[in-house]
Write a protein that holds these residues in place. Structure first.
Motif, short mmCIF file in Angstrom:
data_model
loop_
_atom_site.label_atom_id
_atom_site.label_comp_id
_atom_site.label_asym_id
_atom_site.label_seq_id
_atom_site.Cartn_x
_atom_site.Cartn_y
_atom_site.Cartn_z
N ARG A 171 0.81 -1.21 0.00
CA ARG A 171 0.00 0.00 0.00
C ARG A 171 0.85 1.27 0.00
N ASP A 172 1.92 1.30 0.80
CA ASP A 172 2.76 2.50 0.86
C ASP A 172 3.35 2.85 -0.50
N VAL A 173 3.75 1.83 -1.25
CA VAL A 173 4.30 2.08 -2.58
C VAL A 173 3.22 2.62 -3.51
N LEU A 174 2.02 2.07 -3.43
CA LEU A 174 0.93 2.55 -4.26
C LEU A 174 0.61 4.01 -3.96
N GLU A 175 0.57 4.37 -2.69
CA GLU A 175 0.30 5.76 -2.33
C GLU A 175 1.38 6.68 -2.88
#
Length: 228
Positions: A171-175
């Motif tokens: 998720r952090d990478v997607l954000e």
């Protein structure tokens, strides 16, 4: 795709950022070399657009410094320095392209697309998984031969998942890939983008689906039923 823009002219910086955003990029824009170093230390970018006339350092030295680092994205110099010697120096310092001001934004976009091509995309500019494809230039999706209109973040989400080639993207990478530094990210923002993208895939009968890895992130896989 995510771009880092370093330009000290506020009007030009805003114009380039707005144009690239409308073309499907996520853009972080700053003024100084120090800000460029800080951004590259905390985020991952696909391309770097760099002016040479920066207020705190020599842009040419910054190009050489960044080009020497592993993992640095392709660099396009954007500058008013039009002498042949300056162009040669910029390319020798490690820039992938050199664009002299004033320039047409269409040309900037075309040059950015050219340096972003990877060997496996060189002939088609297409990313694919199963029956789902993404045209990197038009930002249009396809299920089989049927076109799928995508909003900017939907196209960016699909691109990140396709580039991961079946690996789970946290998720952090997607954000980080879908939002710039100055854009707020609500708690359910990523889920909302995934939900809209899944719905479009389902409406066109895609066999390829986006799987949820609970508490971790998402991945795209061909010919399996989605999990939620």
């Amino acid at each position: 795709m995510k771009a880092l823009l370093i330009e000290d002219n506020p009007d030009l910086r805003g114009m380039i950022a707005s144009y690239l955003t409308a073309s499907g990029y996520v853009v972080d824009s700053f003024v100084t070399g120090a800000e460029a170093r800080a951004a590259l230390a905390t985020s991952t970018y696909d391309i770097l657009l760099l002016d040479l006339g920066l207020p705190d350092c020599d842009g040419l030295s910054l190009v050489a410094e960044m080009a020497s680092r592993a993992g640095t994205p392709p660099i396009i110099i954007i500058t008013a320095r039009d002498a042949l010697a300056s162009r040669i120096a910029g390319l020798h310092a490690g820039a992938d392209d050199y664009l002299v001001k004033p320039f047409d934004l269409l040309e900037l976009q075309a040059r950015a697309h050219a340096v972003l091509r990877r060997p496996r995309e060189r002939h088609t500019g297409i990313l694919a998984c199963g029956d789902v494809k993404l045209d990197l230039l038009s930002r249009e999706g396809f299920v089989g031969n049927r076109a799928m209109s995508l909003a900017r973040r939907e196209a960016s989400m699909l691109e990140v998942l396709l580039r991961a080639e079946g690996r789970t993207v946290v998720r952090d990478v997607l954000e980080e890939r879908l939002y710039s530094f100055n854009e707020p990210v609500t708690p359910n923002a990523i889920e909302a983008v995934v939900s809209r993208l899944r719905r479009k895939l389902e409406l066109l009968g895609a066999r390829t689906c986006i799987q949820t890895k609970r508490g971790i992130g998402y991945r795209i896989t061909p010919d399996v039923e989605p999990t939620s």
